[in-house]
Design an enzyme around this catalytic site. Structure first.
Site, PDB file in Angstrom:
ATOM      1  N   CYS A 237      18.842  65.357  13.499  1.00 33.86           N
ATOM      2  CA  CYS A 237      18.749  66.781  13.803  1.00 33.86           C
ATOM      3  C   CYS A 237      18.708  67.370  12.372  1.00 33.86           C
ATOM      4  O   CYS A 237      18.051  66.863  11.481  1.00 33.86           O
ATOM      5  CB  CYS A 237      20.188  67.153  14.350  1.00 33.86           C
ATOM      6  SG  CYS A 237      21.657  66.706  13.362  1.00 33.86           S
TER       7      CYS A 237
ATOM      8  N   ASN B 267      22.654  66.603  10.200  1.00 30.45           N
ATOM      9  CA  ASN B 267      23.348  65.239  10.673  1.00 30.45           C
ATOM     10  C   ASN B 267      24.820  65.229  10.359  1.00 30.45           C
ATOM     11  O   ASN B 267      25.468  64.453   9.832  1.00 30.45           O
ATOM     12  CB  ASN B 267      22.748  64.187   9.468  1.00 30.45           C
ATOM     13  CG  ASN B 267      23.144  62.889   9.858  1.00 30.45           C
ATOM     14  OD1 ASN B 267      23.376  62.005   8.883  1.00 30.45           O
ATOM     15  ND2 ASN B 267      23.304  62.494  11.073  1.00 30.45           N
TER      16      ASN B 267
ATOM     17  N   CYS C 287      26.352  67.503  13.245  1.00 31.63           N
ATOM     18  CA  CYS C 287      26.830  67.833  14.413  1.00 31.63           C
ATOM     19  C   CYS C 287      26.365  66.916  15.668  1.00 31.63           C
ATOM     20  O   CYS C 287      26.834  66.403  16.489  1.00 31.63           O
ATOM     21  CB  CYS C 287      26.489  69.484  15.058  1.00 31.63           C
ATOM     22  SG  CYS C 287      27.360  70.605  13.649  1.00 31.63           S
ATOM     23  N   ARG C 288      24.891  67.485  15.826  1.00 38.66           N
ATOM     24  CA  ARG C 288      24.215  66.876  17.073  1.00 38.66           C
ATOM     25  C   ARG C 288      23.832  65.332  16.990  1.00 38.66           C
ATOM     26  O   ARG C 288      24.339  64.465  17.795  1.00 38.66           O
ATOM     27  CB  ARG C 288      22.989  67.433  17.476  1.00 38.66           C
ATOM     28  CG  ARG C 288      23.168  68.933  17.927  1.00 38.66           C
ATOM     29  CD  ARG C 288      21.986  69.709  17.810  1.00 38.66           C
ATOM     30  NE  ARG C 288      21.696  70.112  16.690  1.00 38.66           N
ATOM     31  CZ  ARG C 288      20.421  70.550  16.320  1.00 38.66           C
ATOM     32  NH1 ARG C 288      19.823  71.204  17.013  1.00 38.66           N
ATOM     33  NH2 ARG C 288      20.136  71.003  14.942  1.00 38.66           N
ATOM     34  N   SER C 289      23.251  64.892  15.746  1.00 42.35           N
ATOM     35  CA  SER C 289      22.823  63.499  15.816  1.00 42.35           C
ATOM     36  C   SER C 289      24.041  62.611  15.399  1.00 42.35           C
ATOM     37  O   SER C 289      23.873  61.289  16.075  1.00 42.35           O
ATOM     38  CB  SER C 289      21.703  63.387  14.814  1.00 42.35           C
ATOM     39  OG  SER C 289      22.007  63.603  13.363  1.00 42.35           O
TER      40      SER C 289
ATOM     41  N   ASP D 171      21.529  73.906  18.711  1.00 41.90           N
ATOM     42  CA  ASP D 171      22.285  73.615  17.596  1.00 41.90           C
ATOM     43  C   ASP D 171      23.702  74.413  17.480  1.00 41.90           C
ATOM     44  O   ASP D 171      23.580  75.626  17.863  1.00 41.90           O
ATOM     45  CB  ASP D 171      21.257  74.381  16.350  1.00 41.90           C
ATOM     46  CG  ASP D 171      22.368  74.236  15.073  1.00 41.90           C
ATOM     47  OD1 ASP D 171      23.223  73.833  15.066  1.00 41.90           O
ATOM     48  OD2 ASP D 171      21.606  74.402  13.995  1.00 41.90           O
TER      49      ASP D 171
HETATM   50  P1  4NP Z   1      23.351  69.841  13.103  1.00 46.16           P
HETATM   51  O1  4NP Z   1      23.895  71.006  12.779  1.00 46.16           O
HETATM   52  O2  4NP Z   1      21.667  69.983  12.703  1.00 46.16           O
HETATM   53  O3  4NP Z   1      23.365  69.462  14.446  1.00 46.16           O
HETATM   54  O4  4NP Z   1      24.093  68.693  12.238  1.00 46.16           O
HETATM   55  C1  4NP Z   1      23.900  71.925  11.671  1.00 46.16           C
HETATM   56  C2  4NP Z   1      24.822  71.643  10.650  1.00 46.16           C
HETATM   57  C3  4NP Z   1      24.579  72.347   9.609  1.00 46.16           C
HETATM   58  C4  4NP Z   1      23.735  73.218   9.384  1.00 46.16           C
HETATM   59  C5  4NP Z   1      22.844  73.695  10.431  1.00 46.16           C
HETATM   60  C6  4NP Z   1      22.779  72.793  11.549  1.00 46.16           C
HETATM   61  N1  4NP Z   1      23.520  73.986   8.130  1.00 46.16           N
HETATM   62  O5  4NP Z   1      22.910  75.074   8.193  1.00 46.16           O
HETATM   63  O6  4NP Z   1      24.304  73.784   7.446  1.00 46.16           O
END
Ligand code: 4NP
Length: 144
Positions: free
Chosen positions: A7, A10, A12-14, A114
């Site tokens: 994602c 790294n 939240c989702r992955s 997201d």
């Molecule tokens: P992820 O979510 O891609 O599912 O881990 C996010 C985590 C952090 C950010 C964006 C999306 N960020 O902008 O810091």
């Protein structure tokens, strides 16, 4: 068989995708996750991801974020990305057709949204989507 979940951050989702898929596969499979972005390297998953996983009996709290790198194309057989933006970021790093072919959207035709800037219930939705997606992946892996 080595499978990498990818994602953006790294956190939240992955990490959730990794944790869920691990519960469905035996030790013959290596499952890991990474983010295309560098911001959260070394950090534990977002507490909302840890919490929704915990609710369903999965502990992802010991995972640590790392950034996707070109070496991952050699280290993994299948690279499952969460959304169209991850897809183009990862594909842009592929150098061969074989590497390109390893990359797939985990839901096939749509994004895992997201949840980072949203409310907590976004994490429940992500969890449910990833449960469904990983069921399909496992079916496919078992039929190979
Ligand atoms: P992820 O979510 O891609 O599912 O881990 C996010 C985590 C952090 C950010 C964006 C999306 N960020 O902008 O810091």
């Amino acid at each position: 068989m080595r499978i990498l979940m990818v994602c953006l951050g790294n956190i939240c989702r992955s990490p959730l995708a990794e944790g869920i898929l691990r519960t469905k596969l035996d030790e013959q499979f290596h499952v890991d996750s990474a983010g295309t972005g560098p911001w959260h390297i070394g950090k534990a998953p977002d507490k909302r991801s840890i919490s929704v996983a915990q609710k369903y009996g999965i502990d992802i709290s010991t995972q640590r974020a790392r950034q996707f790198s070109a070496k991952d194309f050699d280290d993994f057989d299948l690279i499952l990305v969460m959304d169209a933006s991850n897809y183009s970021d990862v594909l842009a790093m592929a150098q061969t057709e074989n590497q390109q072919k390893k990359v797939r959207l985990i839901l096939g035709d749509r994004d895992v949204p997201d949840p980072y800037f949203g409310e907590d219930d976004g994490f429940e939705e992500v969890y449910q989507l990833l449960q469904e997606a990983t069921d399909e992946i496992v079916k496919e892996l078992n039929s190979q």
